[in-house]
Design a protein around this motif. Structure first.
Motif, PDB file in Angstrom:
ATOM      1  N   SER A 145       0.294   7.437  -3.351  1.00 17.14           N
ATOM      2  CA  SER A 145       1.278   6.408  -3.730  1.00 17.14           C
ATOM      3  C   SER A 145       0.923   5.016  -3.218  1.00 17.14           C
ATOM      4  CB  SER A 145       2.673   6.810  -3.219  1.00 17.14           C
ATOM      5  OG  SER A 145       2.696   6.792  -1.815  1.00 17.14           O
ATOM      6  N   LEU A 148      -5.900   3.490  -0.944  1.00 18.53           N
ATOM      7  CA  LEU A 148      -7.029   4.121  -1.628  1.00 18.53           C
ATOM      8  C   LEU A 148      -6.549   5.207  -2.585  1.00 18.53           C
ATOM      9  CD1 LEU A 148      -9.582   4.517   1.328  1.00 18.53           C
ATOM     10  CD2 LEU A 148      -9.395   2.665  -0.345  1.00 18.53           C
ATOM     11  N   ARG A 154       5.067  11.139   1.102  1.00 19.37           N
ATOM     12  CA  ARG A 154       6.389  11.435   1.690  1.00 19.37           C
ATOM     13  C   ARG A 154       7.533  10.681   1.019  1.00 19.37           C
ATOM     14  NH1 ARG A 154       4.679   9.652   7.499  1.00 19.37           N
ATOM     15  NH2 ARG A 154       3.923   8.049   6.097  1.00 19.37           N
ATOM     16  N   ASN A 155       7.339   9.418   0.703  1.00 19.72           N
ATOM     17  CA  ASN A 155       8.455   8.568   0.281  1.00 19.72           C
ATOM     18  C   ASN A 155       8.753   8.724  -1.220  1.00 19.72           C
ATOM     19  OD1 ASN A 155       9.815   6.192  -0.742  1.00 19.72           O
ATOM     20  ND2 ASN A 155       9.521   5.319   1.299  1.00 19.72           N
ATOM     21  N   ILE A 199       1.989  16.162   4.386  1.00 24.62           N
ATOM     22  CA  ILE A 199       0.770  16.992   4.378  1.00 24.62           C
ATOM     23  C   ILE A 199       0.730  17.969   5.559  1.00 24.62           C
ATOM     24  CG2 ILE A 199      -0.624  15.307   5.651  1.00 24.62           C
ATOM     25  CD1 ILE A 199      -3.012  16.069   3.933  1.00 24.62           C
ATOM     26  N   THR A 257      -6.159  12.102   3.347  1.00 19.17           N
ATOM     27  CA  THR A 257      -5.230  12.311   4.464  1.00 19.17           C
ATOM     28  C   THR A 257      -4.693  10.976   4.988  1.00 19.17           C
ATOM     29  OG1 THR A 257      -7.086  12.301   5.997  1.00 19.17           O
ATOM     30  CG2 THR A 257      -6.320  14.456   5.233  1.00 19.17           C
ATOM     31  N   ARG A 267      -3.846   7.890   7.645  1.00 17.44           N
ATOM     32  CA  ARG A 267      -4.704   7.223   8.617  1.00 17.44           C
ATOM     33  C   ARG A 267      -4.429   7.764  10.025  1.00 17.44           C
ATOM     34  NH1 ARG A 267      -6.522   2.799   8.203  1.00 17.44           N
ATOM     35  NH2 ARG A 267      -6.940   2.429   6.048  1.00 17.44           N
ATOM     36  N   ARG A 270     -12.070  14.370  11.738  1.00 21.46           N
ATOM     37  CA  ARG A 270     -12.751  14.356  10.429  1.00 21.46           C
ATOM     38  C   ARG A 270     -14.016  15.199  10.469  1.00 21.46           C
ATOM     39  NH1 ARG A 270      -9.868  10.691   7.284  1.00 21.46           N
ATOM     40  NH2 ARG A 270      -9.196   8.809   8.348  1.00 21.46           N
ATOM     41  N   VAL A 291     -13.271  -0.738   3.686  1.00 18.71           N
ATOM     42  CA  VAL A 291     -12.805  -0.877   2.298  1.00 18.71           C
ATOM     43  C   VAL A 291     -11.399  -1.475   2.358  1.00 18.71           C
ATOM     44  CG1 VAL A 291     -12.197   0.328   0.183  1.00 18.71           C
ATOM     45  CG2 VAL A 291     -14.206   1.058   1.486  1.00 18.71           C
ATOM     46  N   THR A 325      -3.195  -1.773   4.113  1.00 24.31           N
ATOM     47  CA  THR A 325      -3.127  -1.415   5.537  1.00 24.31           C
ATOM     48  C   THR A 325      -4.344  -1.949   6.281  1.00 24.31           C
ATOM     49  OG1 THR A 325      -2.125   0.633   4.787  1.00 24.31           O
ATOM     50  CG2 THR A 325      -2.688   0.501   7.111  1.00 24.31           C
TER      51      THR A 325
HETATM   52  N1  LIG Z   1     -10.113   1.615   4.161  1.00 24.39           N
HETATM   53  C1  LIG Z   1     -11.148   2.044   4.840  1.00 24.39           C
HETATM   54  O1  LIG Z   1     -12.133   1.339   5.021  1.00 24.39           O
HETATM   55  C2  LIG Z   1     -11.165   3.438   5.417  1.00 24.39           C
HETATM   56  C3  LIG Z   1     -12.208   3.804   6.264  1.00 24.39           C
HETATM   57  C4  LIG Z   1     -12.248   5.093   6.771  1.00 24.39           C
HETATM   58  C5  LIG Z   1     -11.261   5.984   6.446  1.00 24.39           C
HETATM   59  N2  LIG Z   1     -10.236   5.594   5.638  1.00 24.39           N
HETATM   60  C6  LIG Z   1      -9.182   6.577   5.378  1.00 24.39           C
HETATM   61  O2  LIG Z   1      -8.753   6.579   4.026  1.00 24.39           O
HETATM   62  C7  LIG Z   1      -7.428   7.131   3.999  1.00 24.39           C
HETATM   63  C8  LIG Z   1      -6.525   6.260   3.136  1.00 24.39           C
HETATM   64  O3  LIG Z   1      -6.385   4.973   3.713  1.00 24.39           O
HETATM   65  P1  LIG Z   1      -5.322   3.907   3.134  1.00 24.39           P
HETATM   66  O4  LIG Z   1      -5.579   2.618   3.801  1.00 24.39           O
HETATM   67  O5  LIG Z   1      -5.339   3.965   1.661  1.00 24.39           O
HETATM   68  O6  LIG Z   1      -3.965   4.510   3.692  1.00 24.39           O
HETATM   69  P2  LIG Z   1      -2.482   3.986   3.394  1.00 24.39           P
HETATM   70  O7  LIG Z   1      -2.504   2.682   2.682  1.00 24.39           O
HETATM   71  O8  LIG Z   1      -1.817   4.068   4.700  1.00 24.39           O
HETATM   72  O9  LIG Z   1      -1.889   5.061   2.329  1.00 24.39           O
HETATM   73  C9  LIG Z   1      -1.588   6.319   2.753  1.00 24.39           C
HETATM   74  C10 LIG Z   1      -0.992   7.169   1.609  1.00 24.39           C
HETATM   75  O10 LIG Z   1      -0.759   8.436   2.180  1.00 24.39           O
HETATM   76  C11 LIG Z   1       0.651   8.725   2.159  1.00 24.39           C
HETATM   77  N3  LIG Z   1       0.947   9.430   3.417  1.00 24.39           N
HETATM   78  C12 LIG Z   1       0.991   8.891   4.670  1.00 24.39           C
HETATM   79  N4  LIG Z   1       1.319   9.850   5.554  1.00 24.39           N
HETATM   80  C13 LIG Z   1       1.490  11.003   4.839  1.00 24.39           C
HETATM   81  C14 LIG Z   1       1.837  12.324   5.185  1.00 24.39           C
HETATM   82  N5  LIG Z   1       2.082  12.685   6.458  1.00 24.39           N
HETATM   83  N6  LIG Z   1       1.924  13.257   4.205  1.00 24.39           N
HETATM   84  C15 LIG Z   1       1.686  12.908   2.906  1.00 24.39           C
HETATM   85  N7  LIG Z   1       1.343  11.676   2.516  1.00 24.39           N
HETATM   86  C16 LIG Z   1       1.250  10.728   3.477  1.00 24.39           C
HETATM   87  C17 LIG Z   1       1.351   7.365   2.027  1.00 24.39           C
HETATM   88  O11 LIG Z   1       2.650   7.473   1.422  1.00 24.39           O
HETATM   89  P3  LIG Z   1       3.963   7.819   2.316  1.00 24.39           P
HETATM   90  O12 LIG Z   1       3.938   6.856   3.467  1.00 24.39           O
HETATM   91  O13 LIG Z   1       5.097   7.649   1.383  1.00 24.39           O
HETATM   92  O14 LIG Z   1       3.804   9.232   2.767  1.00 24.39           O
HETATM   93  C18 LIG Z   1       0.360   6.665   1.100  1.00 24.39           C
HETATM   94  O15 LIG Z   1       0.538   7.115  -0.228  1.00 24.39           O
HETATM   95  C19 LIG Z   1      -6.969   7.230   5.472  1.00 24.39           C
HETATM   96  O16 LIG Z   1      -7.190   8.535   5.958  1.00 24.39           O
HETATM   97  C20 LIG Z   1      -7.904   6.255   6.158  1.00 24.39           C
HETATM   98  O17 LIG Z   1      -8.043   6.512   7.547  1.00 24.39           O
HETATM   99  C21 LIG Z   1     -10.163   4.345   5.112  1.00 24.39           C
END
Ligand SMILES: NC(=O)c1ccc[n+]([C@@H]2O[C@H](COP(=O)([O-])OP(=O)(O)OC[C@H]3O[C@@H](n4cnc5c(N)ncnc54)[C@H](OP(=O)(O)O)[C@@H]3O)[C@@H](O)[C@H]2O)c1
Length: 252
Positions: free
Chosen positions: A16, A19, A39-40, A66, A92, A94, A163, A192, A196
């Motif tokens: 939602s 990424l 969740r939301n 999750i 998953t 963050r 991880r 990336v 967030t």
């Molecule tokens: N951007 C980068 O460079 C980078 C680098 C390394 C790793 N990553 C990893 O890529 C992943 C995605 O990053 P992002 O920045 O896109 O994250 P984000 O913007 O925080 O989005 C997280 C998504 O996951 C959902 N979520 C959060 N907690 C949850 C839970 N307990 N159960 C189910 N859904 C959940 C959120 O919706 P709700 O809050 O409604 O649940 C939202 O849809 C993360 O694991 C991050 O650590 C990103």
């Protein structure tokens, strides 16, 4: 290029925002119907509406955590009642913020949260949903991990530790489901840009550390995921593809 997945159905965990949402857009643009899990419920409803209107695909939101086994069971049941899913994106949450080095991580609650959301949650999803994909002779599982699976990064202790476990599970699973036509791969990002990520401290310094001297876009990451989920990627399995602007210094 037509990715050959029009009419398939994908489950996108954490779809939602950030990424995950970019991955939903990339798959929907290829004509893939979606089950979005987060969740939301309100955010999910708005995603459903926008993705359906923009891409004309069917979108089903499933609200859950999750780390909660009964929520993941409900996701499995809802996907079965829709006719099953052939693509699974394991994105998953963050790690706890701010991220820290190993010796600074002295708060057990943060380790527990990291474990539940990043390792336990990913294992639940893989264990409960992968078996449902083995019956049709075609499936694609793509997990979003982190560049830290190949090269531990400063301040990423919780993420790096859990991880690594996810990566080990993916490798196991890849070997176990291969003969059923299911591939299992990981996309490992660093730097990336997402809403967030944009809030992280030292952002400018982190971007300058990338050999390309820029952050990646969520569309660049999503396109890689969509390719691995495509018909064309049928002989790629058990791999980790870095999307990090060349930052990881390992040979392979
Ligand atoms: N951007 C980068 O460079 C980078 C680098 C390394 C790793 N990553 C990893 O890529 C992943 C995605 O990053 P992002 O920045 O896109 O994250 P984000 O913007 O925080 O989005 C997280 C998504 O996951 C959902 N979520 C959060 N907690 C949850 C839970 N307990 N159960 C189910 N859904 C959940 C959120 O919706 P709700 O809050 O409604 O649940 C939202 O849809 C993360 O694991 C991050 O650590 C990103």
């Amino acid at each position: 290029m037509d990715l050959g997945i029009r009419g398939r159905r994908a489950i996108v965990i954490g779809g939602s925002a950030g990424l995950g949402y970019a991955i939903c857009q990339a798959l929907a643009a290829e004509g893939v119907d979606l089950i979005v899990f987060a969740r939301n419920a309100q955010k999910l409803a708005s995603c459903e509406e926008t993705l359906q209107a923009e891409y004309g695909v069917k979108v089903h939101g499933c609200a859950g955590d999750i780390a909660n086994e009964s929520d993941v069971d409900r996701l499995a049941n809802e996907s079965l009642s829709l006719g099953g899913a052939q693509i699974l994106i394991v994105n998953t949450p963050r790690p706890p913020s701010p991220m820290r080095d190993f010796l600074e991580e002295n708060d057990q609650e943060r380790w527990t949260t990291g474990y539940l959301q990043q390792l336990h949650g990913a294992l639940l999803v893989l264990r409960k949903l992968a078996p449902l994909m083995m019956t049709s002779g075609w499936g694609r599982i793509v997990a979003i991990t982190s560049a830290s699976v190949k090269q531990p990064m400063p301040r990423h202790a919780i993420s790096t530790v859990f991880r690594a476990g996810v990566q080990a599970a993916l490798k196991h699973l890849a070997m176990e489901v291969a003969e059923h036509g299911v591939t299992v791969n990981a996309v490992a990002p660093a730097t990336v840009m997402t809403p967030t990520f944009a809030t992280y401290h030292n952002l400018e310094r982190r971007i300058l550390e990338v050999p390309m001297k820029r952050a990646g876009t969520s569309q660049e990451l999503a396109a890689t995921v969509a390719f691995l989920a495509s018909e064309h990627a049928g002989f790629i399995s058990g791999q980790v593809i870095q999307v990090d602007g060349g930052a990881t210094r390992s040979f392979c």
